[in-house]
Scaffold this motif. Structure first.
Motif, PDB file in Angstrom:
ATOM      1  N   LEU A   1       0.809  -1.218   0.000  1.00  0.00           N
ATOM      2  CA  LEU A   1       0.000   0.000   0.000  1.00  0.00           C
ATOM      3  C   LEU A   1       0.842   1.268   0.000  1.00  0.00           C
ATOM      4  CD1 LEU A   1      -2.756  -1.062   2.562  1.00  0.00           C
ATOM      5  CD2 LEU A   1      -3.116  -0.595   0.129  1.00  0.00           C
ATOM      6  N   VAL A   2       1.921   1.291   0.767  1.00  0.00           N
ATOM      7  CA  VAL A   2       2.672   2.542   0.953  1.00  0.00           C
ATOM      8  C   VAL A   2       4.118   2.461   0.491  1.00  0.00           C
ATOM      9  CG1 VAL A   2       1.184   3.155   2.901  1.00  0.00           C
ATOM     10  CG2 VAL A   2       3.371   2.032   3.345  1.00  0.00           C
ATOM     11  N   GLY A   3       4.589   1.291   0.060  1.00  0.00           N
ATOM     12  CA  GLY A   3       5.983   1.134  -0.327  1.00  0.00           C
ATOM     13  C   GLY A   3       6.818   0.629   0.837  1.00  0.00           C
ATOM     14  N   LEU A   4       7.931  -0.009   0.511  1.00  0.00           N
ATOM     15  CA  LEU A   4       8.762  -0.638   1.533  1.00  0.00           C
ATOM     16  C   LEU A   4       9.350   0.362   2.511  1.00  0.00           C
ATOM     17  CD1 LEU A   4      10.120  -3.146   2.691  1.00  0.00           C
ATOM     18  CD2 LEU A   4      11.942  -2.880   0.988  1.00  0.00           C
ATOM     19  N   GLY A   5       9.867   1.489   2.004  1.00  0.00           N
ATOM     20  CA  GLY A   5      10.498   2.465   2.886  1.00  0.00           C
ATOM     21  C   GLY A   5       9.535   3.048   3.897  1.00  0.00           C
ATOM     22  N   LYS A   6       8.366   3.476   3.443  1.00  0.00           N
ATOM     23  CA  LYS A   6       7.377   4.054   4.349  1.00  0.00           C
ATOM     24  C   LYS A   6       6.822   2.998   5.296  1.00  0.00           C
ATOM     25  CE  LYS A   6       6.144   7.645   4.638  1.00  0.00           C
ATOM     26  NZ  LYS A   6       6.481   8.732   5.606  1.00  0.00           N
ATOM     27  N   ALA A   7       6.648   1.772   4.808  1.00  0.00           N
ATOM     28  CA  ALA A   7       6.172   0.697   5.675  1.00  0.00           C
ATOM     29  C   ALA A   7       7.150   0.442   6.812  1.00  0.00           C
ATOM     30  CB  ALA A   7       5.965  -0.583   4.859  1.00  0.00           C
ATOM     31  N   THR A   8       8.441   0.438   6.497  1.00  0.00           N
ATOM     32  CA  THR A   8       9.463   0.232   7.520  1.00  0.00           C
ATOM     33  C   THR A   8       9.433   1.351   8.545  1.00  0.00           C
ATOM     34  OG1 THR A   8      10.845  -0.869   5.860  1.00  0.00           O
ATOM     35  CG2 THR A   8      11.925  -0.175   7.887  1.00  0.00           C
ATOM     36  N   GLU A   9       9.206   2.567   8.077  1.00  0.00           N
ATOM     37  CA  GLU A   9       9.102   3.719   8.981  1.00  0.00           C
ATOM     38  C   GLU A   9       7.889   3.596   9.896  1.00  0.00           C
ATOM     39  OE1 GLU A   9       8.065   8.465   8.526  1.00  0.00           O
ATOM     40  OE2 GLU A   9       9.199   7.482   6.924  1.00  0.00           O
ATOM     41  N   LEU A  10       6.746   3.241   9.318  1.00  0.00           N
ATOM     42  CA  LEU A  10       5.521   3.114  10.114  1.00  0.00           C
ATOM     43  C   LEU A  10       5.630   1.985  11.131  1.00  0.00           C
ATOM     44  CD1 LEU A  10       2.810   3.606   7.342  1.00  0.00           C
ATOM     45  CD2 LEU A  10       3.374   5.198   9.177  1.00  0.00           C
ATOM     46  N   ALA A  11       6.420   0.959  10.803  1.00  0.00           N
ATOM     47  CA  ALA A  11       6.581  -0.182  11.713  1.00  0.00           C
ATOM     48  C   ALA A  11       7.249   0.220  13.021  1.00  0.00           C
ATOM     49  CB  ALA A  11       7.382  -1.285  11.035  1.00  0.00           C
ATOM     50  N   LEU A  12       7.925   1.365  13.028  1.00  0.00           N
ATOM     51  CA  LEU A  12       8.580   1.836  14.253  1.00  0.00           C
ATOM     52  C   LEU A  12       7.581   2.328  15.286  1.00  0.00           C
ATOM     53  CD1 LEU A  12      11.645   3.716  12.708  1.00  0.00           C
ATOM     54  CD2 LEU A  12      11.534   1.368  13.607  1.00  0.00           C
ATOM     55  N   GLY A  13       6.328   2.536  14.858  1.00  0.00           N
ATOM     56  CA  GLY A  13       5.285   2.807  15.847  1.00  0.00           C
ATOM     57  C   GLY A  13       4.706   4.199  15.876  1.00  0.00           C
ATOM     58  N   GLU A  14       5.077   5.052  14.934  1.00  0.00           N
ATOM     59  CA  GLU A  14       4.526   6.411  14.937  1.00  0.00           C
ATOM     60  C   GLU A  14       3.021   6.368  14.709  1.00  0.00           C
ATOM     61  OE1 GLU A  14       4.740  10.606  12.381  1.00  0.00           O
ATOM     62  OE2 GLU A  14       5.892   8.852  11.747  1.00  0.00           O
ATOM     63  N   ILE A  15       2.284   7.159  15.485  1.00  0.00           N
ATOM     64  CA  ILE A  15       0.847   7.300  15.299  1.00  0.00           C
ATOM     65  C   ILE A  15       0.603   8.459  14.334  1.00  0.00           C
ATOM     66  CG2 ILE A  15      -1.383   7.743  16.408  1.00  0.00           C
ATOM     67  CD1 ILE A  15      -0.146   5.099  17.216  1.00  0.00           C
ATOM     68  N   ILE A  16      -0.170   8.223  13.292  1.00  0.00           N
ATOM     69  CA  ILE A  16      -0.407   9.257  12.294  1.00  0.00           C
ATOM     70  C   ILE A  16      -1.884   9.609  12.213  1.00  0.00           C
ATOM     71  CG2 ILE A  16       1.605   8.551  10.949  1.00  0.00           C
ATOM     72  CD1 ILE A  16      -0.303   7.217   8.965  1.00  0.00           C
ATOM     73  N   SER A  17      -2.165  10.768  11.644  1.00  0.00           N
ATOM     74  CA  SER A  17      -3.537  11.242  11.494  1.00  0.00           C
ATOM     75  C   SER A  17      -4.194  10.628  10.272  1.00  0.00           C
ATOM     76  CB  SER A  17      -3.537  12.771  11.353  1.00  0.00           C
ATOM     77  OG  SER A  17      -2.918  13.145  10.122  1.00  0.00           O
TER      78      SER A  17
END
Length: 247
Positions: A154-170
């Protein structure tokens, strides 16, 4: 059980499945998994249902797995792999195999496995105040319940890896990075989906999923097979007749 952990309602060709453990922001336990599987099975079997909507009760979608439902002394001994096979994996595969359109109405917080389940749906519509994130890494676990499959797609590997770190987004940020389809309410999308050929949607869903893993030649042949099926449906023949009559 004093209260149903999953609510199920069919109205105007739409099956609404509601996660209903508001006291824990609709965190998922084994009882809820069993009820969810049954609800989706019922919606799938009901010929009057054209669209399935999954949402949460009381302003939350789902806070993910309910670790508190597991006795503290059992957490260190729990076989997470076995638990996944018996619960989340079974549910996610069920969602993949349902040919009807499934909308995740993210009407509040969706984190951890709660977000993973939303990713397995065909569409995601989030309320403006919704918050989304993956918290697995924060407790020393890896994203699961299909997140490893759906999120990079859905978002690409790089962004997925970033989101996996746990940031909560709007919700707005989730829409910007294509994690969700839109911000708002699902009613306009529901209305549109009810006009779409159920057969064609199911076949399209099958083809698109296969496109990630098969070769071009294999996908082209799959299109041959599914187009042959779609072309023989009453929906297609009616649509063609309507088009010809308008010309």
């Amino acid at each position: 059980m004093n209260e149903e952990v999953v609510l199920y309602e069919v109205r105007d060709q739409v099956a609404t499945i509601t996660l209903n453990r508001p006291q824990v922001k609709n965190a998922l336990n084994e009882e809820m998994h069993t009820a969810l599987y049954r609800a989706f099975d019922e919606a799938n079997r009901n010929k009057d249902v054209r669209v399935i909507v999954l949402e949460g009760s009381d302003g939350a979608f789902s806070a993910g797995a309910d670790l508190k439902s597991i006795a503290t002394e059992e957490v260190g001994e729990l076989d997470y792999g076995k638990y996944l096979r018996e619960t989340y994996n079974k549910l996610v595969l069920q969602l993949m195999n349902i040919e009807k359109p499934i909308i995740a109405h993210i009407n509040g917080i969706a984190v951890g496995a709660g977000l993973s389940i939303a990713l397995a749906c065909d569409f995601r519509v989030a309320a403006r105040e919704a918050k989304l994130g993956l918290g697995f890494m924060k407790i020393g676990l890896v994203p699961d319940a299909g997140a490893s499959y759906f999120l990079p797609r859905l978002v690409g590997l790089g962004k997925a890896t970033e989101l996996a770190l746990g940031e909560i987004i709007s919700a707005e940020e989730a829409e910007r990075i294509n994690l969700i389809n839109q911000v708002g309410t699902p009613e306009p999308l529901i209305a549109h989906l009810k006009t779409v050929s159920p057969s064609a949607f199911g076949l399209m869903k099958k083809n698109f999923r296969a496109g990630f893993d098969k070769t071009l030649a294999e996908v082209l042949e799959l299109e041959v097979e599914t187009q042959r099926v779609a072309g023989a449906t009453k929906e297609h023949k009616y649509a063609v007749a309507q088009f010809v009559n308008r010309a």
